[in-house]
Enzyme design. Structure first.
Site, PDB file in Angstrom:
ATOM      1  N   GLY A  26       8.240  -9.575 -10.328  1.00  0.00           N
ATOM      2  CA  GLY A  26       8.440  -8.692 -11.467  1.00  0.00           C
ATOM      3  C   GLY A  26       8.058  -7.257 -11.182  1.00  0.00           C
ATOM      4  O   GLY A  26       8.609  -6.330 -11.775  1.00  0.00           O
ATOM      5  N   MET A  27       7.103  -7.052 -10.250  1.00  0.00           N
ATOM      6  CA  MET A  27       6.638  -5.702  -9.964  1.00  0.00           C
ATOM      7  C   MET A  27       7.384  -5.068  -8.798  1.00  0.00           C
ATOM      8  O   MET A  27       7.355  -3.853  -8.641  1.00  0.00           O
ATOM      9  CB  MET A  27       5.137  -5.729  -9.663  1.00  0.00           C
ATOM     10  CG  MET A  27       4.295  -6.217 -10.830  1.00  0.00           C
ATOM     11  SD  MET A  27       4.438  -5.169 -12.288  1.00  0.00           S
ATOM     12  CE  MET A  27       3.598  -3.694 -11.708  1.00  0.00           C
ATOM     13  N   GLY A  28       8.054  -5.873  -7.968  1.00  0.00           N
ATOM     14  CA  GLY A  28       8.754  -5.296  -6.840  1.00  0.00           C
ATOM     15  C   GLY A  28       8.870  -6.276  -5.696  1.00  0.00           C
ATOM     16  O   GLY A  28       8.771  -7.488  -5.877  1.00  0.00           O
ATOM     17  N   LYS A  45       4.706  -2.984   0.508  1.00  0.00           N
ATOM     18  CA  LYS A  45       4.885  -3.248  -0.924  1.00  0.00           C
ATOM     19  C   LYS A  45       5.699  -2.123  -1.537  1.00  0.00           C
ATOM     20  O   LYS A  45       5.330  -0.950  -1.444  1.00  0.00           O
ATOM     21  CB  LYS A  45       3.530  -3.355  -1.616  1.00  0.00           C
ATOM     22  CG  LYS A  45       2.668  -4.497  -1.106  1.00  0.00           C
ATOM     23  CD  LYS A  45       1.463  -4.705  -1.994  1.00  0.00           C
ATOM     24  CE  LYS A  45       1.913  -5.124  -3.375  1.00  0.00           C
ATOM     25  NZ  LYS A  45       0.758  -5.452  -4.253  1.00  0.00           N
ATOM     26  N   ASP A 146      -8.201  -7.349 -11.090  1.00  0.00           N
ATOM     27  CA  ASP A 146      -7.107  -8.318 -11.147  1.00  0.00           C
ATOM     28  C   ASP A 146      -7.306  -9.415 -10.099  1.00  0.00           C
ATOM     29  O   ASP A 146      -6.393  -9.758  -9.352  1.00  0.00           O
ATOM     30  CB  ASP A 146      -5.766  -7.610 -10.917  1.00  0.00           C
ATOM     31  CG  ASP A 146      -4.569  -8.489 -11.288  1.00  0.00           C
ATOM     32  OD1 ASP A 146      -4.734  -9.410 -12.111  1.00  0.00           O
ATOM     33  OD2 ASP A 146      -3.474  -8.260 -10.746  1.00  0.00           O
TER      34      ASP A 146
END
Length: 225
Positions: A26-28, A45, A146
């Protein structure tokens, strides 16, 4: 396909050969690339283009990545080498860890191999290593925010023994000073909504003053304890 996306076999800027595309999250995307000058593999990333919707979002992403770079080298932190903008997208170049994430080790059962005794020893060992990695981050003034199995990579020796945990993905990390300022602002807003609070009940008792107009206890007659 978006030209900002890379495909296996691409050579980017004559320096990075794309070996694998690890996922379309979802983020990349995360790529495994070969640095042709260093002759080593790196993880790259790349955030989705739509997530960098404005200049401030881009600056925030780069600042967060640079925080990760400042951690330097530690055996239980995935090293972040640098941030580069390629194809109009800032990309994080980090250490590539071959063993996969702790989430994968849980899901495919590798974490529990060898029976209960060996599995328990392995789990405790990895937990201690994760704590060491986070301790290094905190000593540098950076709070991860996180921590979860997907954000812990597990490196393995050629014979598969003695796995090494490396904390990764500091994208949500924040400086301890900034967290303290945020907490102070939240506390101030809550105090403003509620009015100025009085002293805690425990504090009043410690000072020996009655709470609610009565002593905190009444002594019984002599001889009753």
């Amino acid at each position: 396909m978006d030209p900002a996306d890379w495909r296996v076999g691409d050579v980017i800027e004559g320096r990075y050969r794309v070996l694998r595309v690890h996922g379309n999250g979802g983020m990349g995307l995360v790529y495994r690339v070969r640095h042709l000058g260093w002759e080593t593999d790196l993880a790259v990333k790349s955030p989705r283009r739509e997530l960098l919707h404005d200049g401030r979002a881009r600056e925030r992403f780069v600042a967060e990545a640079e925080n990760w770079v400042t951690l330097g080298l530690h055996p239980h932190v995935c090293g972040c080498h640098y941030v580069r903008t390629i194809g109009g997208i800032p990309r994080i170049f980090a250490e590539y860890v071959t063993g996969g994430s702790l989430r994968e080790w849980i899901d495919d059962g590798r974490l529990y191999e060898g029976g209960p005794e060996r599995a328990t020893a392995r789990i405790l060992d990895l937990a201690i290593q994760i704590a060491w990695g986070l301790g290094h981050s905190h000593a540098q003034g950076l709070v991860h925010q996180d921590v979860k199995p997907a954000n812990v990579l597990v490196d393995t020796a050629a014979d598969g023994t003695d796995p090494v945990a490396k904390v990764t993905d500091f994208g949500l990390a924040a400086r301890a000073g900034e967290l303290q300022r945020r907490s102070a602002r939240v506390a101030a807003r809550r105090s403003h909504r509620r009015g100025t609070p009085g002293p805690p009940r425990g504090a009043a008792r410690r000072r020996g003053r009655p709470v609610g107009g009565r002593p905190p206890f009444r002594p019984g007659p002599p001889g009753t304890g």
